[in-house]
Design a protein around this motif. Structure first.
Motif, PDB file in Angstrom:
ATOM      1  N   LEU A  37       0.872  -1.222  -0.125  1.00 20.25           N
ATOM      2  CA  LEU A  37      -0.159  -0.108  -0.104  1.00 20.25           C
ATOM      3  C   LEU A  37       0.696   1.293   0.241  1.00 20.25           C
ATOM      4  N   LEU A  38       2.274   1.188   0.773  1.00 18.64           N
ATOM      5  CA  LEU A  38       2.662   2.515   1.054  1.00 18.64           C
ATOM      6  C   LEU A  38       3.397   3.050  -0.982  1.00 18.64           C
ATOM      7  N   VAL A  39       3.656   1.868  -1.532  1.00 18.24           N
ATOM      8  CA  VAL A  39       4.159   1.590  -2.689  1.00 18.24           C
ATOM      9  C   VAL A  39       3.023   2.728  -3.503  1.00 18.24           C
ATOM     10  N   GLN A  40       1.925   2.417  -3.451  1.00 15.53           N
ATOM     11  CA  GLN A  40       1.310   2.736  -4.522  1.00 15.53           C
ATOM     12  C   GLN A  40       1.180   4.078  -3.278  1.00 15.53           C
ATOM     13  N   ALA A  41       0.650   4.823  -2.687  1.00 16.43           N
ATOM     14  CA  ALA A  41       0.711   6.132  -2.207  1.00 16.43           C
ATOM     15  C   ALA A  41       1.711   7.294  -2.396  1.00 16.43           C
ATOM     16  N   ALA A  42       2.592   6.392  -2.075  1.00 14.86           N
ATOM     17  CA  ALA A  42       4.299   7.295  -2.409  1.00 14.86           C
ATOM     18  C   ALA A  42       4.578   7.213  -3.531  1.00 14.86           C
ATOM     19  N   THR A  43       4.219   6.547  -4.487  1.00 19.14           N
ATOM     20  CA  THR A  43       4.087   6.436  -6.176  1.00 19.14           C
ATOM     21  C   THR A  43       3.762   8.456  -6.480  1.00 19.14           C
ATOM     22  N   PHE A  44       2.113   8.269  -5.732  1.00 20.96           N
ATOM     23  CA  PHE A  44       1.257   8.625  -6.408  1.00 20.96           C
ATOM     24  C   PHE A  44       1.064   9.901  -5.714  1.00 20.96           C
ATOM     25  N   GLY A  45       2.054   9.895  -4.585  1.00 17.49           N
ATOM     26  CA  GLY A  45       1.513  11.396  -3.910  1.00 17.49           C
ATOM     27  C   GLY A  45       3.208  12.058  -3.622  1.00 17.49           C
ATOM     28  N   GLY A  46       3.780  11.907  -4.967  1.00 20.55           N
ATOM     29  CA  GLY A  46       5.284  12.472  -5.117  1.00 20.55           C
ATOM     30  C   GLY A  46       6.282  12.262  -4.606  1.00 20.55           C
ATOM     31  N   HIS A  47       6.114  10.437  -3.585  1.00 19.24           N
ATOM     32  CA  HIS A  47       7.597   9.943  -2.441  1.00 19.24           C
ATOM     33  C   HIS A  47       7.619   8.985  -3.344  1.00 19.24           C
ATOM     34  N   PRO A  48       9.040   9.225  -4.706  1.00 22.99           N
ATOM     35  CA  PRO A  48       9.235   7.797  -5.413  1.00 22.99           C
ATOM     36  C   PRO A  48      10.582   7.663  -4.055  1.00 22.99           C
ATOM     37  N   ASP A  49      11.208   8.502  -4.227  1.00 20.10           N
ATOM     38  CA  ASP A  49      12.236   7.197  -2.881  1.00 20.10           C
ATOM     39  C   ASP A  49      11.708   6.897  -1.680  1.00 20.10           C
ATOM     40  N   LYS A  50      10.648   7.023  -1.258  1.00 18.17           N
ATOM     41  CA  LYS A  50       9.889   5.902  -0.344  1.00 18.17           C
ATOM     42  C   LYS A  50       9.261   4.824  -0.895  1.00 18.17           C
ATOM     43  N   SER A  51       8.381   5.350  -2.104  1.00 14.14           N
ATOM     44  CA  SER A  51       8.222   3.706  -3.423  1.00 14.14           C
ATOM     45  C   SER A  51       9.593   3.066  -2.935  1.00 14.14           C
ATOM     46  N   LEU A  52      10.721   3.064  -3.942  1.00 15.25           N
ATOM     47  CA  LEU A  52      11.678   2.872  -3.821  1.00 15.25           C
ATOM     48  C   LEU A  52      11.682   1.425  -3.001  1.00 15.25           C
ATOM     49  N   VAL A  53      12.063   2.215  -1.912  1.00 13.40           N
ATOM     50  CA  VAL A  53      12.722   1.670  -0.799  1.00 13.40           C
ATOM     51  C   VAL A  53      11.129   0.337  -0.591  1.00 13.40           C
ATOM     52  N   ALA A  54       9.661   0.732  -0.028  1.00 13.97           N
ATOM     53  CA  ALA A  54       9.486  -0.321   0.243  1.00 13.97           C
ATOM     54  C   ALA A  54       9.100  -1.504  -1.114  1.00 13.97           C
ATOM     55  N   TYR A  55       9.241  -0.851  -2.652  1.00 16.35           N
ATOM     56  CA  TYR A  55       9.121  -1.822  -3.410  1.00 16.35           C
ATOM     57  C   TYR A  55       9.944  -3.466  -3.438  1.00 16.35           C
ATOM     58  N   SER A  56      11.225  -2.395  -3.050  1.00 14.91           N
ATOM     59  CA  SER A  56      12.541  -3.339  -2.855  1.00 14.91           C
ATOM     60  C   SER A  56      12.034  -4.778  -2.015  1.00 14.91           C
ATOM     61  N   TRP A  57      11.847  -4.441  -1.353  1.00 19.83           N
ATOM     62  CA  TRP A  57      11.165  -5.271  -0.088  1.00 19.83           C
ATOM     63  C   TRP A  57      10.106  -6.642  -0.833  1.00 19.83           C
ATOM     64  N   CYS A  58       9.332  -5.934  -1.179  1.00 16.96           N
ATOM     65  CA  CYS A  58       8.079  -6.603  -1.570  1.00 16.96           C
ATOM     66  C   CYS A  58       8.911  -7.785  -2.966  1.00 16.96           C
ATOM     67  N   LEU A  59      10.082  -6.652  -3.489  1.00 13.23           N
ATOM     68  CA  LEU A  59      10.608  -7.112  -5.160  1.00 13.23           C
ATOM     69  C   LEU A  59      10.729  -9.030  -4.692  1.00 13.23           C
ATOM     70  N   ALA A  60      12.025  -8.500  -3.310  1.00 11.53           N
ATOM     71  CA  ALA A  60      12.857  -9.792  -2.345  1.00 11.53           C
ATOM     72  C   ALA A  60      12.047 -10.456  -2.788  1.00 11.53           C
ATOM     73  N   GLN A  61      10.913 -10.643  -2.078  1.00 15.91           N
ATOM     74  CA  GLN A  61      10.112 -11.827  -1.759  1.00 15.91           C
ATOM     75  C   GLN A  61       9.543 -12.526  -2.640  1.00 15.91           C
ATOM     76  N   LEU A  62       9.499 -12.635  -4.059  1.00 12.41           N
ATOM     77  CA  LEU A  62       9.441 -12.971  -5.065  1.00 12.41           C
ATOM     78  C   LEU A  62      10.769 -13.893  -4.850  1.00 12.41           C
ATOM     79  N   ASP A  63      11.896 -13.799  -4.741  1.00  7.92           N
ATOM     80  CA  ASP A  63      12.855 -14.641  -4.518  1.00  7.92           C
ATOM     81  C   ASP A  63      12.772 -16.243  -3.906  1.00  7.92           C
ATOM     82  N   ASN A  64      11.636 -15.473  -2.538  1.00  5.69           N
ATOM     83  CA  ASN A  64      11.910 -16.586  -1.487  1.00  5.69           C
ATOM     84  C   ASN A  64      10.163 -17.732  -1.100  1.00  5.69           C
TER      85      ASN A  64
END
Length: 256
Positions: free
Chosen positions: A55-82
């Protein structure tokens, strides 16, 4: 009530409050706190850790905080390999990969991220897209735009052609977004007449989505001025600015 349950309830309450807010500073702040609490649970809930970040990825992406979106998304993406992640509850791998496009569309705005890392991310994106859905169409679209950002004309042209000749799939952008991307390529290629013609279905209201025509109005202004169509440019300037004013995720278009 034990502390763990109380904290879980607190996380859910933050998510409930955030659900009533538009994407922006307050929503991002609530979701960041929800992430912090979810990570701090004595018996960590993978589902809550993922849900709060997603939820943070979406809110940060469309709320003007791409830096926070990147950090949150990196965690979610890493889980695909788990392989054990998601056992006992459901999450959508498609939704995770869909958001990869959001992150990559902002990546060139981070001067601290070197080119080599950006290319590494594009390669990772293509690998994952091919594994999950077979078509790299959406990746080629990202690649031509990255190469155009660095003004690598030959590479931008090559990936644009690959994008145009690769079939659509479940991760392809909508028709409005793809039309907008085609228009931006024509502007980059120096064909203002063709670019404005390509933009017509958007400007006339035939194609639209959550991001289009908002951004299109800004993109067409310089081509219209170069073509001497100043009254048309002024009209689109006013129409466009009305719908993006005050939106942090459209600061670059406000500049245009």
């Amino acid at each position: 009530m034990d502390t763990v349950s109380a904290n879980q309830n607190e996380v859910e309450e933050l998510l409930r409050q955030a659900s009533y807010l538009p994407d922006g500073d307050m929503k991002v702040m609530l979701l960041e706190e929800a992430v912090r609490l979810a990570d701090g649970l004595e018996y960590r809930s993978e589902e809550l850790q993922f849900k709060t970040r997603d939820l943070l990825v979406q809110a940060a992406t469309f709320g003007g905080h791409p830096d926070k979106s990147l950090v949150a998304y990196s965690w979610c993406l890493a889980q695909l390999d788990n392989e054990s992640f998601g056992v006992g509850w459901h999450f959508s791998r498609w939704e995770v990969l869909w958001k990869y496009k959001w992150v990559m569309s902002e990546i060139c705005g981070f001067p601290q991220i070197p080119k080599a890392k950006i290319y590494e991310m594009l390669d990772d994106m293509e690998r994952r897209f091919r594994q999950e859905f077979s078509s790299p169409r959406a990746v080629y679209e990202q690649r031509w735009e990255v190469e155009a950002f660095w003004d690598n004309r030959a590479e931008a042209d090559e990936y644009f052609r690959k994008w145009q000749t690769t079939g659509r799939d479940a991760l392809s952008n909508c028709v409005a977004c793809e039309t907008s991307s085609e228009m931006r390529y024509l502007i980059y290629a120096g064909d203002d007449e063709a670019a404005i013609a390509k933009a017509y279905p958007i400007l006339s209201g035939q194609f639209r989505c959550s991001m289009i025509p908002h951004r299109t109005y800004g993109h067409v202004l310089l081509p219209l001025l170069r073509l001497g169509r100043t009254e048309e440019a002024a009209r689109h300037h006013l129409s466009g600015y009305r719908i993006i004013a005050g939106r942090r995720d459209h600061i670059d278009i406000a500049g245009e």
